[in-house]
Scaffold this active site. Structure first.
Site, PDB file in Angstrom:
ATOM      1  N   HIS A 313       0.808  -1.233   0.000  1.00 61.58           N
ATOM      2  CA  HIS A 313       0.000   0.000   0.000  1.00 61.58           C
ATOM      3  C   HIS A 313       0.830   1.266   0.000  1.00 61.58           C
ATOM      4  O   HIS A 313       0.282   2.356   0.171  1.00 61.58           O
ATOM      5  CB  HIS A 313      -0.905   0.041   1.219  1.00 61.58           C
ATOM      6  CG  HIS A 313      -2.001  -0.976   1.211  1.00 61.58           C
ATOM      7  ND1 HIS A 313      -3.248  -0.728   0.694  1.00 61.58           N
ATOM      8  CD2 HIS A 313      -2.012  -2.258   1.637  1.00 61.58           C
ATOM      9  CE1 HIS A 313      -3.993  -1.806   0.832  1.00 61.58           C
ATOM     10  NE2 HIS A 313      -3.270  -2.755   1.395  1.00 61.58           N
ATOM     11  N   LYS A 492      -7.892  13.725   4.731  1.00 65.16           N
ATOM     12  CA  LYS A 492      -7.010  12.544   4.663  1.00 65.16           C
ATOM     13  C   LYS A 492      -6.013  12.663   5.818  1.00 65.16           C
ATOM     14  O   LYS A 492      -5.896  13.736   6.405  1.00 65.16           O
ATOM     15  CB  LYS A 492      -6.275  12.485   3.326  1.00 65.16           C
ATOM     16  CG  LYS A 492      -5.681  13.838   2.904  1.00 65.16           C
ATOM     17  CD  LYS A 492      -5.104  13.810   1.501  1.00 65.16           C
ATOM     18  CE  LYS A 492      -6.104  13.959   0.405  1.00 65.16           C
ATOM     19  NZ  LYS A 492      -6.389  12.717  -0.296  1.00 65.16           N
ATOM     20  N   ARG A 493      -5.277  11.587   6.103  1.00 65.81           N
ATOM     21  CA  ARG A 493      -4.242  11.689   7.130  1.00 65.81           C
ATOM     22  C   ARG A 493      -3.314  12.851   6.824  1.00 65.81           C
ATOM     23  O   ARG A 493      -3.140  13.221   5.662  1.00 65.81           O
ATOM     24  CB  ARG A 493      -3.391  10.412   7.149  1.00 65.81           C
ATOM     25  CG  ARG A 493      -4.018   9.226   7.820  1.00 65.81           C
ATOM     26  CD  ARG A 493      -3.054   8.040   7.775  1.00 65.81           C
ATOM     27  NE  ARG A 493      -2.686   7.735   6.407  1.00 65.81           N
ATOM     28  CZ  ARG A 493      -1.499   7.305   6.006  1.00 65.81           C
ATOM     29  NH1 ARG A 493      -0.524   7.120   6.883  1.00 65.81           N
ATOM     30  NH2 ARG A 493      -1.240   7.034   4.745  1.00 65.81           N
ATOM     31  N   LYS A 498       1.251  14.231   1.160  1.00 68.02           N
ATOM     32  CA  LYS A 498      -0.108  14.602   0.728  1.00 68.02           C
ATOM     33  C   LYS A 498      -0.233  16.109   0.532  1.00 68.02           C
ATOM     34  O   LYS A 498      -1.208  16.592  -0.026  1.00 68.02           O
ATOM     35  CB  LYS A 498      -1.138  14.103   1.742  1.00 68.02           C
ATOM     36  CG  LYS A 498      -1.162  12.576   1.856  1.00 68.02           C
ATOM     37  CD  LYS A 498      -2.178  12.137   2.897  1.00 68.02           C
ATOM     38  CE  LYS A 498      -2.160  10.637   3.161  1.00 68.02           C
ATOM     39  NZ  LYS A 498      -2.892   9.851   2.165  1.00 68.02           N
ATOM     40  N   THR A 599      -8.443   6.785  -1.713  1.00 68.21           N
ATOM     41  CA  THR A 599      -9.807   6.272  -1.881  1.00 68.21           C
ATOM     42  C   THR A 599     -10.823   7.376  -1.595  1.00 68.21           C
ATOM     43  O   THR A 599     -11.948   7.323  -2.081  1.00 68.21           O
ATOM     44  CB  THR A 599     -10.070   5.070  -0.948  1.00 68.21           C
ATOM     45  OG1 THR A 599      -9.558   5.398   0.348  1.00 68.21           O
ATOM     46  CG2 THR A 599      -9.400   3.814  -1.446  1.00 68.21           C
ATOM     47  N   LYS A 603     -14.572   8.512  -3.311  1.00 71.61           N
ATOM     48  CA  LYS A 603     -15.810   8.833  -2.585  1.00 71.61           C
ATOM     49  C   LYS A 603     -16.318  10.207  -2.991  1.00 71.61           C
ATOM     50  O   LYS A 603     -17.512  10.408  -3.232  1.00 71.61           O
ATOM     51  CB  LYS A 603     -15.552   8.816  -1.058  1.00 71.61           C
ATOM     52  CG  LYS A 603     -15.215   7.440  -0.532  1.00 71.61           C
ATOM     53  CD  LYS A 603     -14.546   7.473   0.840  1.00 71.61           C
ATOM     54  CE  LYS A 603     -13.870   6.128   1.090  1.00 71.61           C
ATOM     55  NZ  LYS A 603     -12.905   6.125   2.200  1.00 71.61           N
TER      56      LYS A 603
END
Ligand code: 26V
Length: 752
Positions: A313, A492-493, A498, A599, A603
């Site tokens: 992952h 998100k985290r 990111k 992901t 969504k």
């Protein structure tokens, strides 16, 4: 099937009623009634059985999800409405099981839903963390962590009464098995998530999330990812992992024997899926148990290799687990001879040192063990799998080309569209009928409505309603937003790759624009939701920066009518279910090559948000599906980024020297911000930007700002924007986890 008799029984027993009981009592009553309804349901059948091992299962609240899958949601809503009660208010009382961190754990939960819904014979195996990851507080201007207890007397957990002995180096524990039932979608099937627990769990710690990490027997299942900044924390993680896999492996062999099969037939009747490296020790543990029961070592290793499959992952080096052999010597010495045997076997296939399981420094590489000892290895989006094959795991790919395959992630539309966005679901059903609920691919039918302006108007008004609903919820938590503003959301985290910090620089840019009199046509609301790992200093500094910016903007009467920055406290599945339906612009801005899939991007797309992102992870597939007019792509490509790393060619100072960039970065340590926040924290972030910026935020910054501005301007053409929304929803069906799971079954598990 009717829930009423079960509900009545419970309420009568507790002296309550639909009219008089509190929302919390009704939540317990509904939980108990659903549990009773699920009890007699049958498990999926099949020759081979899947055991999906994962350290995380971020299942979210279960009441609504289970009602949907049992086909009871509408009945229950009607029944409650007849008594003036609302399911939304009742479910607000349900604690969210805090059994995961981010995408990895939520993916595992979506997978369980799809496995049951497709009638596939498979269960999850994990740990029953009592206090979860942590509950985030932001009231001091920075993140603090508290325990996040979720287990109540009347919870979804079923105590099976079964336990398995687990032997560590110097002591033993019993792993007690609790189950969460996982009903399939309207198919009468109920699979299970097995969660192992210690027999005497510790009460919640008094001092935040600090506890005695050497008290393994009470604290093994207290927290997910306990602080590993010291050796006791790292050892505790290893104790957790072995506890999970040893109990799980015993359960597998017990079920194999109960079904009347010989141990030598393990691979014919069982598949063990290893979700990231945390459950990797299941490999040597199964081999150990097989040999202990008389299977010859070589044969056991062959059997286990044919039984296991591994999903990678991430390509981030720090997340690819390696453990000093000395740690295993302490926690689980009985595994070392088997890991040694696996290493020797791998060396016969290739003697390249970088493929070793047990290296020359006595470090054990979990991912290497997984690849050598699994039948299949997969990445989670096309680009990610290509990077694994061509770069990160290239030598493994050369050795085992047939093992590698891609399985692009997916989400369950039952939770992420039907559950969280009933208004949009109804609109879709009105247009194309209900078949999309069983087969999300049918959403494609919405493409026929592109010229139906009435439908697209309704799409806009549903989005507006969802924004109003979010605004109401935020107001209850002390934050006011304008529902009419553009909702730009990054949830998100928190991680540097990111690039929430790049989004923060955009907020500074916008703030300065407005200060200079360039007000936007419409206000913009920037929403962030993110937890930072407790020991990840720069991630916490980024949260601090965002909170400072939020206050600075709020306190400025010239700017606040046009710009708002909201940091949602304790972002989790339940708050995601409010944020996702309300989002206009979905921020997916990771440095290309670093986000394995994402992901949340799926969504948000399915709920009619338009993606602003880099060509990273599953954004690549999203972009191909919707076409370039329906997505906002910016930034360097993965190839360019990989080149920059390989040649050590990125210097953030080169970009900082551009006056426009410098102005934004320097603002972090400007007097305005320093009066808002902590100088040490802000200057640490600032220094990182100018001297390191490992994830290259400054590289893409100017392009990001330009493309984001174009996106926000385009929003004003409501007709064109509604077309983009429609295309995004229509093309999101590919990302159904039902499709993903069907592919796993076809190419990896072969369960039917
Ligand atoms: C690794 C570690 C290593 C040590 C301590 C804490 C910790 C916590 C989590 C992880 C796993 C990181 C891998 C991960 O979460 N990957 C995410 O997986 C999602 C589902 O495939 C994917 O969508 C995201 O892009 C990816 O970042």
């Amino acid at each position: 099937m009717s829930i009423q008799p079960y509900l009545d029984t419970y309420l009568t027993r507790h002296g309550g009623s639909l009219d008089t009981s509190s929302d919390r009592e009704l939540m317990y009553a509904l939980t108990a009634a659903v549990r009773d309804l699920q009890k007699p349901m049958g498990h999926a059948q099949g020759k081979r059985k899947l055991y999906y091992f994962s350290a995380e299962f971020l299942v979210g609240r279960l009441l609504r999800a289970n009602l949907i899958n049992l086909g009871l949601l509408e009945d229950v809503e009607a029944l409650l409405a007849a008594h003036g009660r609302s399911l939304a208010q009742i479910e607000d009382q349900e604690p969210e099981p805090s059994l995961g961190n981010g995408g990895l754990g939520r993916l595992a939960a979506c997978f369980l839903d799809s496995i049951a819904s497709l009638g596939i014979n498979g269960d999850g195996v994990g740990l029953n963390y009592h206090y979860g990851l942590f509950r985030q507080r932001l009231d001091t201007g920075r993140q603090t962590e508290m325990p996040d207890p979720w287990i109540a007397p009347e919870s979804w957990l079923l105590d099976t009464g079964v336990s398995y002995p687990v032997k560590f180096g110097s002591f033993s524990l019993n792993a007690r098995l609790y189950d969460l039932e996982i009903p399939g979608y309207e198919n009468g099937i109920c699979n299970r998530l097995h969660l192992f627990d210690v027999e005497q769990p510790a009460p919640p710690p008094k001092d935040g999330i600090q506890f005695d990490k050497t008290d393994i027997s009470h604290h093994l299942t207290s927290f997910l990812y306990p602080d590993d900044s010291d050796e006791t924390g790292r050892l505790l993680r290893l104790y957790q992992q072995y506890f999970m896999v040893s109990a799980g492996a015993q359960l597998i062999l017990q079920e194999l024997e109960e079904r009347g099969h010989a141990l030598e037939e393990l691979d014919k009747y069982a598949v063990v899926h290893i979700n990231d490296t945390h459950p990797s020790m299941v490999i040597p543990e199964l081999i150990r148990l097989l040999t202990e029961r008389g299977v010859e070592l070589e044969r056991a290793m062959d059997l286990v290799e044919r039984t296991c499959a591994y999903t990678n992952h991430t390509i981030l080096a720090e997340a690819l687990e390696k453990w000093p052999a000395s740690y295993l010597e302490q926690v689980t010495p009985q595994l070392l001879p088997f890991i040694r045997a696996l290493d020797e076997r791998a060396r016969k296939r290739s003697d390249a040192p970088k493929l070793a399981i047990w290296d020359a420094h006595d470090v054990i590489h979990m991912a290497h063990m997984d690849i050598h000892s699994s039948a299949k290895v997969n990445g989670v989006a096309e680009l990610h799998t290509e990077i694994l094959k061509n770069t990160e795991l290239h030598s493994f790919y050369v050795l085992y080309p047939e093992k590698f395959n891609n399985k692009t992630n997916g989400i369950t539309f039952r939770r992420w569209l039907m559950g969280c966005n009933p208004a949009l679901s109804d609109l879709i059903t009105q247009a194309i009928g209900p078949e999309w609920k069983r087969d999300a691919g049918k959403l494609e039918g919405l493409m026929d409505y592109m010229e139906d302006s009435a439908l697209r108007e309704q799409l806009l008004s549903v989005k507006g309603e969802n924004k109003t609903k979010l605004a109401r919820w935020l107001k209850g938590r002390g934050t006011e937003i304008t529902p009419d503003s553009i909702l730009d959301i990054q949830i998100k985290r928190l991680h540097q790759y990111k690039r929430q910090q790049m989004n923060a620089l955009y907020a500074i840019w916008k703030y300065l624009q407005i200060k200079e009199g360039r007000t936007p046509t419409r206000p913009v609301t920037m929403v962030f939701g993110a937890k930072a790992a407790p020991a990840y200093t720069l991630a916490k500094d980024t949260i601090h920066l965002l909170l400072c910016l939020s206050r600075l903007i709020d306190q400025d009467p010239q700017v606040s009518p046009w710009l708002k920055l909201v940091m949602v406290e304790n972002y989790n599945v339940s708050s995601a279910e409010l944020l996702v339906p309300a989002c206009d612009v979905s921020e997916q801005i990771s440095l290309a090559s670093k986000e394995a899939s994402g992901t949340g991007n799926m969504k948000l797309m399915a709920n009619g948000a338009v993606t602003l992102g880099t060509l990273d992870g599953a954004n690549v597939e999203i972009s191909r599906l919707v076409g370039e007019e329906n997505i906002y792509i910016f930034g360097r490509s993965a190839d360019e980024v990989i080149d920059l790393y390989q040649n050590s060619a990125y210097r953030s100072s080169d970009y900082w020297q551009k006056p426009e960039v410098e102005r934004l970065v320097d603002f972090i340590i400007s007097p305005q911000l320093l009066t808002m926040g902590d100088a040490q924290s802000l200057s640490r972030l600032y220094k990182d930007f100018i001297s390191k910026d490992y994830f290259m935020a400054l590289l893409d910054l100017e392009d990001y700002i330009a493309v984001k501005e174009r996106c926000l301007t385009d929003y004003e053409d409501r007709d064109a924007w509604s077309r983009r929304m429609l295309v995004n929803i229509a093309r999101s069906g590919f990302f159904s986890s039902d499709r993903t799971i069907a592919e796993y079954d076809q190419d990896i598990w072969h369960l039917k």
